[in-house]
Enzyme design. Structure first.
Site, PDB file in Angstrom:
ATOM      1  N   ASN A 110      -2.609  -3.992   0.158  1.00 27.60           N
ATOM      2  CA  ASN A 110      -1.212  -3.560   0.032  1.00 27.60           C
ATOM      3  C   ASN A 110      -0.435  -4.634  -0.712  1.00 27.60           C
ATOM      4  O   ASN A 110      -0.828  -5.801  -0.724  1.00 27.60           O
ATOM      5  CB  ASN A 110      -0.606  -3.357   1.432  1.00 27.60           C
ATOM      6  N   ARG A 116       0.832  12.982  11.757  1.00 27.15           N
ATOM      7  CA  ARG A 116       0.260  12.022  10.798  1.00 27.15           C
ATOM      8  C   ARG A 116      -1.262  12.156  10.691  1.00 27.15           C
ATOM      9  O   ARG A 116      -1.815  12.099   9.591  1.00 27.15           O
ATOM     10  CB  ARG A 116       0.631  10.592  11.184  1.00 27.15           C
ATOM     11  N   HIS A 130       3.557  -5.985  -0.678  1.00 26.90           N
ATOM     12  CA  HIS A 130       4.786  -5.861   0.117  1.00 26.90           C
ATOM     13  C   HIS A 130       5.845  -6.797  -0.468  1.00 26.90           C
ATOM     14  O   HIS A 130       5.542  -7.955  -0.774  1.00 26.90           O
ATOM     15  CB  HIS A 130       4.506  -6.220   1.578  1.00 26.90           C
ATOM     16  N   SER A 144       5.160   1.563 -10.593  1.00 32.29           N
ATOM     17  CA  SER A 144       5.036   0.486 -11.587  1.00 32.29           C
ATOM     18  C   SER A 144       3.904  -0.474 -11.214  1.00 32.29           C
ATOM     19  O   SER A 144       3.216  -1.002 -12.095  1.00 32.29           O
ATOM     20  CB  SER A 144       6.356  -0.258 -11.765  1.00 32.29           C
ATOM     21  N   ASN A 145       3.687  -0.691  -9.920  1.00 30.70           N
ATOM     22  CA  ASN A 145       2.545  -1.540  -9.520  1.00 30.70           C
ATOM     23  C   ASN A 145       1.222  -0.858  -9.861  1.00 30.70           C
ATOM     24  O   ASN A 145       0.270  -1.518 -10.291  1.00 30.70           O
ATOM     25  CB  ASN A 145       2.619  -1.861  -8.032  1.00 30.70           C
ATOM     26  N   LEU A 175       0.488   4.517   7.723  1.00 33.24           N
ATOM     27  CA  LEU A 175      -0.849   5.057   8.011  1.00 33.24           C
ATOM     28  C   LEU A 175      -1.277   4.614   9.411  1.00 33.24           C
ATOM     29  O   LEU A 175      -1.076   3.461   9.789  1.00 33.24           O
ATOM     30  CB  LEU A 175      -1.848   4.546   6.970  1.00 33.24           C
ATOM     31  N   GLU A 225       5.432  -9.007  -8.640  1.00 33.48           N
ATOM     32  CA  GLU A 225       4.446  -8.076  -8.067  1.00 33.48           C
ATOM     33  C   GLU A 225       3.455  -7.634  -9.139  1.00 33.48           C
ATOM     34  O   GLU A 225       2.256  -7.516  -8.893  1.00 33.48           O
ATOM     35  CB  GLU A 225       5.142  -6.844  -7.477  1.00 33.48           C
TER      36      GLU A 225
HETATM   37  C1  GAR Z   1       7.372  -2.210  -4.645  1.00 33.88           C
HETATM   38  O1  GAR Z   1       8.390  -3.168  -4.631  1.00 33.88           O
HETATM   39  C2  GAR Z   1       6.458  -2.405  -3.451  1.00 33.88           C
HETATM   40  O2  GAR Z   1       6.250  -3.745  -3.120  1.00 33.88           O
HETATM   41  C3  GAR Z   1       7.244  -1.707  -2.378  1.00 33.88           C
HETATM   42  O3  GAR Z   1       7.757  -0.553  -2.985  1.00 33.88           O
HETATM   43  C4  GAR Z   1       7.957  -0.802  -4.379  1.00 33.88           C
HETATM   44  C5  GAR Z   1       7.239   0.267  -5.161  1.00 33.88           C
HETATM   45  O4  GAR Z   1       7.511   0.158  -6.530  1.00 33.88           O
HETATM   46  N1  GAR Z   1       6.404  -1.389  -1.263  1.00 33.88           N
HETATM   47  C6  GAR Z   1       6.840  -1.346  -0.014  1.00 33.88           C
HETATM   48  O5  GAR Z   1       7.995  -1.547   0.300  1.00 33.88           O
HETATM   49  C7  GAR Z   1       5.774  -0.980   0.995  1.00 33.88           C
HETATM   50  N2  GAR Z   1       6.259  -1.158   2.319  1.00 33.88           N
HETATM   51  P1  GAR Z   1       6.560   0.857  -7.599  1.00 33.88           P
HETATM   52  O6  GAR Z   1       6.391   2.333  -7.182  1.00 33.88           O
HETATM   53  O7  GAR Z   1       7.331   0.751  -8.880  1.00 33.88           O
HETATM   54  O8  GAR Z   1       5.250   0.124  -7.612  1.00 33.88           O
END
Ligand code: GAR
Length: 196
Positions: free
Chosen positions: A108, A66, A110, A14-15, A94, A175
């Site tokens: 990123n 990795r 978070h 979604s982001n 990463l 976000e």
């Molecule tokens: C989001 O809340 C993002 O901030 C988090 O995963 C979700 C992804 O949602 N990221 C982390 O936790 C990274 N450590 P999305 O796939 O719908 O964007």
């Protein structure tokens, strides 16, 4: 010339969608490729429907190697000539070997008010701590997990009766506002933090 952006996802993306939808008109960047470690992530199908190139690199065949997984990503990225990478719910850690060459050009998002709650389960941890405020942070990626210079933060209230799921939804709405605002500013060469 527009900056070329690679967006890394693992799930629904979604982001990623919010970033892509903002990269039109006078925006200084355009999406060049969506990278996922998971063919089944909903975001991959959506990106393809938008006509955006996708690269799926499954981490599982690489096991604990990795660097080999990251070398496969680097090889897949080569044709796209990227200026910026946006991690957007990319749930693989990463290593410095990948991060260091991209330092200063990799962002990123978070789901916590960093430096609080690096890592996973951020919403449950905020609730357990009795926080009255929670939120999300966009930052430049450095080899240390969920560290690096902050490019923006958005705050939400924690309300009585909140569960981790309810709180996650409230944060995710922010976000989707914060990350596009940060990328827009960053791609224009401005690293002043966006505070929502
Ligand atoms: C989001 O809340 C993002 O901030 C988090 O995963 C979700 C992804 O949602 N990221 C982390 O936790 C990274 N450590 P999305 O796939 O719908 O964007």
């Amino acid at each position: 010339m527009s900056k070329r952006v690679g967006i890394f996802i693992s799930g629904g993306g979604s982001n990623m969608r919010a970033l892509v939808q903002d990269m039109t008109g006078d925006h200084p960047a355009r999406p060049a490729v969506v990278v996922s470690n998971n063919e089944d992530s909903g975001g991959v199908g959506w990106a393809r429907q938008q006509g955006i190139a996708t690269e799926v690199i499954d981490h599982r065949p690489f096991g604990k190697d990795r660097p080999a997984f990251e070398a496969a990503i680097t090889a897949a990225l080569a044709p796209y000539d990227l200026d910026i990478i946006c991690l957007a719910g990319f749930m693989r850690v990463l290593t410095a070997g990948f991060v260091t060459p991209w330092e200063g050009r990799m962002l990123n998002i978070h789901p916590s008010l960093l430096p609080k709650y690096k890592g996973l389960n951020t919403h449950a941890r905020a609730l357990e701590a009795g926080d009255t405020e929670h939120g999300c942070t966009s930052h430049l990626v450095t080899p240390a997990l969920d560290d690096g210079p902050i490019l923006g933060q958005a705050r939400v209230p924690v309300k009585a009766g909140d569960t981790p799921e309810i709180l996650a939804e409230r944060v995710l709405i922010q976000e989707h506002k914060l990350y596009p605002a940060v990328l827009r500013r960053f791609a224009s060469g401005n690293t002043t933090p966006v505070m929502l």
